[in-house]
Design a protein around this motif. Structure first.
Motif, PDB file in Angstrom:
ATOM      1  N   ASN A 203     -43.911 -27.927 -34.182  1.00  0.00           N
ATOM      2  CA  ASN A 203     -43.249 -26.346 -34.852  1.00  0.00           C
ATOM      3  C   ASN A 203     -43.081 -25.171 -33.360  1.00  0.00           C
ATOM      4  N   ILE A 204     -42.576 -26.349 -32.441  1.00  0.00           N
ATOM      5  CA  ILE A 204     -42.153 -25.012 -31.185  1.00  0.00           C
ATOM      6  C   ILE A 204     -40.771 -25.786 -30.762  1.00  0.00           C
ATOM      7  N   ILE A 205     -40.814 -27.118 -30.519  1.00  0.00           N
ATOM      8  CA  ILE A 205     -40.498 -27.673 -29.629  1.00  0.00           C
ATOM      9  C   ILE A 205     -39.435 -28.881 -30.589  1.00  0.00           C
ATOM     10  N   SER A 206     -39.360 -29.619 -31.228  1.00  0.00           N
ATOM     11  CA  SER A 206     -38.672 -30.455 -32.363  1.00  0.00           C
ATOM     12  C   SER A 206     -36.887 -30.003 -32.408  1.00  0.00           C
ATOM     13  N   LEU A 306     -44.332 -33.805 -41.990  1.00  0.00           N
ATOM     14  CA  LEU A 306     -42.917 -34.032 -42.666  1.00  0.00           C
ATOM     15  C   LEU A 306     -41.990 -34.964 -41.642  1.00  0.00           C
ATOM     16  N   PHE A 307     -42.911 -34.265 -40.075  1.00  0.00           N
ATOM     17  CA  PHE A 307     -41.905 -34.969 -38.711  1.00  0.00           C
ATOM     18  C   PHE A 307     -41.808 -36.404 -38.520  1.00  0.00           C
ATOM     19  N   GLY A 308     -43.483 -36.426 -38.924  1.00  0.00           N
ATOM     20  CA  GLY A 308     -43.365 -38.722 -38.502  1.00  0.00           C
ATOM     21  C   GLY A 308     -43.022 -39.537 -39.943  1.00  0.00           C
ATOM     22  N   LEU A 331     -37.079 -25.503 -47.030  1.00  0.00           N
ATOM     23  CA  LEU A 331     -35.225 -25.841 -46.555  1.00  0.00           C
ATOM     24  C   LEU A 331     -34.848 -25.246 -45.537  1.00  0.00           C
ATOM     25  N   ASP A 332     -35.148 -24.210 -45.311  1.00  0.00           N
ATOM     26  CA  ASP A 332     -34.949 -23.979 -44.486  1.00  0.00           C
ATOM     27  C   ASP A 332     -35.162 -24.247 -42.921  1.00  0.00           C
ATOM     28  N   ASP A 333     -36.859 -24.218 -42.916  1.00  0.00           N
ATOM     29  CA  ASP A 333     -37.411 -25.007 -41.952  1.00  0.00           C
ATOM     30  C   ASP A 333     -36.951 -26.481 -41.477  1.00  0.00           C
ATOM     31  N   ILE A 334     -36.298 -27.241 -42.387  1.00  0.00           N
ATOM     32  CA  ILE A 334     -36.231 -28.567 -41.898  1.00  0.00           C
ATOM     33  C   ILE A 334     -34.370 -28.119 -41.334  1.00  0.00           C
ATOM     34  N   LYS A 335     -34.066 -27.542 -41.550  1.00  0.00           N
ATOM     35  CA  LYS A 335     -32.872 -26.681 -41.223  1.00  0.00           C
ATOM     36  C   LYS A 335     -33.086 -26.193 -40.064  1.00  0.00           C
ATOM     37  N   THR A 336     -33.943 -25.175 -39.746  1.00  0.00           N
ATOM     38  CA  THR A 336     -34.026 -25.182 -38.725  1.00  0.00           C
ATOM     39  C   THR A 336     -34.295 -26.125 -36.934  1.00  0.00           C
ATOM     40  N   LEU A 337     -36.166 -26.749 -37.541  1.00  0.00           N
ATOM     41  CA  LEU A 337     -36.379 -27.924 -37.065  1.00  0.00           C
ATOM     42  C   LEU A 337     -35.318 -28.939 -36.441  1.00  0.00           C
ATOM     43  N   ARG A 338     -34.157 -29.127 -37.037  1.00  0.00           N
ATOM     44  CA  ARG A 338     -33.166 -29.427 -36.851  1.00  0.00           C
ATOM     45  C   ARG A 338     -34.463 -31.407 -36.921  1.00  0.00           C
ATOM     46  N   PHE A 339     -34.459 -31.971 -38.442  1.00  0.00           N
ATOM     47  CA  PHE A 339     -35.497 -33.010 -38.407  1.00  0.00           C
ATOM     48  C   PHE A 339     -34.326 -33.081 -38.247  1.00  0.00           C
ATOM     49  N   ALA A 367     -28.276 -29.539 -43.565  1.00  0.00           N
ATOM     50  CA  ALA A 367     -28.947 -30.354 -42.588  1.00  0.00           C
ATOM     51  C   ALA A 367     -28.832 -31.679 -42.335  1.00  0.00           C
ATOM     52  N   GLY A 368     -27.960 -31.821 -42.632  1.00  0.00           N
ATOM     53  CA  GLY A 368     -27.452 -33.357 -42.578  1.00  0.00           C
ATOM     54  C   GLY A 368     -28.199 -34.445 -42.444  1.00  0.00           C
ATOM     55  N   LEU A 369     -28.846 -33.960 -43.819  1.00  0.00           N
ATOM     56  CA  LEU A 369     -30.323 -35.554 -44.437  1.00  0.00           C
ATOM     57  C   LEU A 369     -29.087 -35.995 -45.471  1.00  0.00           C
TER      58      LEU A 369
END
Ligand code: FEO
Length: 405
Positions: A203-206, A306-308, A331-339, A367-369
């Motif tokens: 949530n902070i660094i990814s 989701l991250f792992g 969907l916004d979060d997944i893009k913002t956190l650049r998974f 988001a590049g997925l």
């Protein structure tokens, strides 16, 4: 409570166990957090590394007074200017008028921006040292762990000696957790420390994974002995130093497991029925999975799950020519956190407009997925044939998740 974590190195920070959100409402903090600050009392220098969030200023000063008169502080190191760490800087500087302030070059910009004071700020670079008498502080820039100004301090042996120092890395946000149940990792017994460590990273660094990998490389190259890692939030790593360094490497590389997380929202249960049918397909293919009904789930915990995971299955009803707000946020979060490197599948029901699956798939693409299997929709309420199509979709998606990436 003040603790001497190593000879002449005191933990003088404070706990904030009642805090339930961080960064406004960006992240949930189920246990609250701590604002860790470190006091090094040596022969030549008395150094405070980091302060605390402003509402806790009096408690920080009281903790420092348990060890020394703050007027004796000769240097304040601001590892990172975010207000949870420099909120008490003005009060500490007033109580320690002789103290000079050391920070990164970028920190000189952000500290001035937050505090509007004309303090002289001394910028340091990686490898610069401060001889405190019987110990040496080594400064290490940690750009983007979490801000451009972030840095760390290694508390090591006296100059010229290869041993004898506490060898503690004061790492600021990196390696931290919003965790208050134990002061040291080897005292944590509630089983939540590693979840909170990953949640903090996600949530902070990814978004800065590439930078984190570069910072880990630089840290390795410095080859400083590290017996403890003391972050600015949560527990000090004493037993798990190698483990948390390895975990950060894994996180920074966004390594995933062949499992799937199903996230959905539903207006009249049709999309929920589809989620159940999709899960039957995952089961048939033997892919482990978890499910989150987004409106009743904790957003930052969902992102951590989701991250792992290699596979994300996302379901939504069509809502006003869009997806439901909880799904739009996800969907916004997944893009913002650049998974990166995840597979996305879409499903959902609609009434008048078949927009939901197209939106999920196109936003995953933005988001590049990858979307390896076309999504599945049904109109109104799913029929037995619709549910069978969902199960087939789940099974086909699971096969992609299982395939080596
Ligand atoms: Fe704990 Fe980026 O501040």
């Amino acid at each position: 409570m003040v603790r001497e974590v190593a000879p002449k190195l005191y933990a003088v920070g404070v706990a904030d166990p009642d805090r339930r959100t961080f960064h406004g409402h960006e992240m949930s903090t189920a246990q609250g957090t701590t604002y860790n600050a470190w006091l090094i009392v040596d022969e030549k220098e008395t150094v405070l590394v980091d302060t605390v969030y402003e509402p806790f200023t009096d408690r920080l000063l009281a903790n420092i007074r348990e060890v020394i008169d703050p007027a004796g502080i000769t240097a304040i190191v601001a590892n990172h200017s975010e207000p949870d760490h420099t909120g008490a800087l003005a009060a500490v500087k007033a109580a320690a008028p002789k103290a000079r302030i050391l920070c990164s070059k970028r920190g000189t910009e952000s500290i001035r921006g937050w505090h509007h004071r004309d303090w002289p700020l001394q910028a340091v670079e990686t490898g610069e040292t401060l001889d405190t008498g019987t110990m040496t502080l080594t400064f290490i820039m940690a750009m983007m762990c979490h801000w451009p100004d972030s840095m760390m301090v290694h508390v090591g042996s006296p100059r010229g000696a290869s041993s004898g120092g506490p060898d503690v890395l004061l790492s600021n946000d990196a390696f931290g957790q919003h965790y208050t149940a134990a002061a040291f990792d080897d005292e944590a017994t509630d089983g939540r420390l590693w979840f909170e460590t990953e949640k903090y990273f996600v949530n902070i660094i990814s978004p800065y994974c590439r930078n984190v990998a570069a910072r880990l490389d630089e840290l390795e190259k410095l080859a400083l002995p590290i017996r403890m890692i003391a972050p600015s939030h949560g527990a000090v790593w004493r037993r798990g130093v190698a483990d948390v360094l390895a975990a950060y490497r894994r996180y920074a590389e966004q390594r995933t497991e062949p499992r799937t997380v199903v996230c959905y929202d539903t207006m009249y249960e049709s999309t929920r029925l589809m989620a159940e049918a999709v899960r039957r397909g995952l089961d048939a293919a033997g892919v482990p999975h978890t499910t989150h009904h987004l409106p009743t789930s904790d957003r930052s915990d969902v992102l951590t799950d989701l991250f792992g995971a290699r596979g994300f299955l996302i379901g939504s009803s069509t809502w006003h020519m869009n997806v439901l707000p909880t799904v739009a946020t996800l969907l916004d979060d997944i893009k913002t956190l650049r998974f990166k490197g995840r597979l996305v599948g879409a499903f959902g029901s609609y009434g008048w407009q078949k927009r939901n699956v197209d939106i999920i798939e196109s936003r995953a693409g933005e988001a590049g997925l990858e979307v390896p299997v076309p999504g599945v929709v049904c109109q109104w309420k799913p029929t037995a044939a619709d549910l069978a199509a969902c199960t087939t979709f789940g099974r086909r998606f699971a096969e992609k998740v299982k395939a080596p990436s």
